[in-house]
Design an enzyme around this catalytic site. Sequence first.
Site, PDB file in Angstrom:
ATOM      1  N   LYS A  65      -0.062  -1.406   2.115  1.00 16.25           N
ATOM      2  CA  LYS A  65      -0.563  -2.561   1.354  1.00 16.25           C
ATOM      3  C   LYS A  65      -0.560  -3.855   2.168  1.00 16.25           C
ATOM      4  CE  LYS A  65       0.512  -1.266  -3.432  1.00 16.25           C
ATOM      5  NZ  LYS A  65       1.240  -1.659  -4.644  1.00 16.25           N
ATOM      6  N   ASP A 100      -2.471  -5.317  -8.955  1.00 16.21           N
ATOM      7  CA  ASP A 100      -1.159  -5.138  -9.601  1.00 16.21           C
ATOM      8  C   ASP A 100      -0.830  -6.346 -10.476  1.00 16.21           C
ATOM      9  OD1 ASP A 100      -0.582  -2.633  -8.527  1.00 16.21           O
ATOM     10  OD2 ASP A 100       0.420  -3.456  -6.765  1.00 16.21           O
TER      11      ASP A 100
END
Length: 268
Positions: A65, A100
């Site tokens: 990420k 997210d």
Amino acid sequence: MDVFGLLGNPVGHSLSPPMHEAAYDELGLEARYVTFEPDPADIAAAIDGAEALGITGLNVTIPFKQDVLECVEADELATRIGAVNTIDFTGETPTGHNTDAIGALRALRDHDVTVEDARAVVVGAGGAGRAVAFGLADAGATVAIANRTESTAHDLAAEVPNATGHGLETDELTDLLADADVLVNATSVGMEEDATPVPAEALHGELAVLDAVYRPLETRLLRDAAGVGATTVDGAWMLLYQGVEALERWTGRDAPVDAMNETLRAHL
Ligand code: NAP
């Protein structure tokens, strides 16, 4: 046929393939969702290759990420969070996004939790904690960040608007939660063992509690929260909505949320 996928390592137990493919079925899209485990040294080449092959969109998970930030044109939120979990190849150049943050907000809103003007406590200051803290602050919440390594909470609080940093001592958590409306567990505590980062005595019935942990679905924190009459939101809701946001970005269509949720929960 559109190809979507997930970059991570390991990705063998990922719930994203069935969840996304349920959406393609429901939408009548001819598409597949494939998992990839590139060598960490090859991550830039993997993204170039995906673009060259005409892949439409990729999700990104641990451990890539952060690395992916350097390989795509990351948007402002993903840059602030410092992590990309969604790559969109539909434009001129690959762009990076973090769903997210909005995933956590949509999970809360789906349970009638108001995040605007909420007093929120986010426990954890790793990747999930950063995303949730920025998401809540951007939505207008006041955010207290509590982390085992207290200095990391202070560092993050210095970046997030209207935020303060704290440790995980019981007294401090109890004081913070007494005035709070929303609690998010963004640590991995509760995953490996039946443990909670927040003592049950600190919880109360006016709280909405989101646990980012989704394996198991019913964590000790959520059991304790239900026990005092708090609103509980399990981690599958956040996982669902980060996927919903990615799919909507890639396809420009409204995601079939119910079908994705049903399939996700059937695979947990
Ligand atoms: P991460 O970057 O490794 O961060 C881990 C966090 O947990 C850190 O704040 C760490 O504190 C804390 N922590 C770990 N062990 C602890 C312990 N024994 N006691 C207290 N704190 C502890 O991981 P992440 O990517 O943020 O993921 C965190 C959790 O969120 C995982 O369970 C992950 O599966 C979940 N998650 C869920 C979703 C979803 O969609 N539902 C999305 C992303 C992540 P220190 O800083 O002190 O080490």
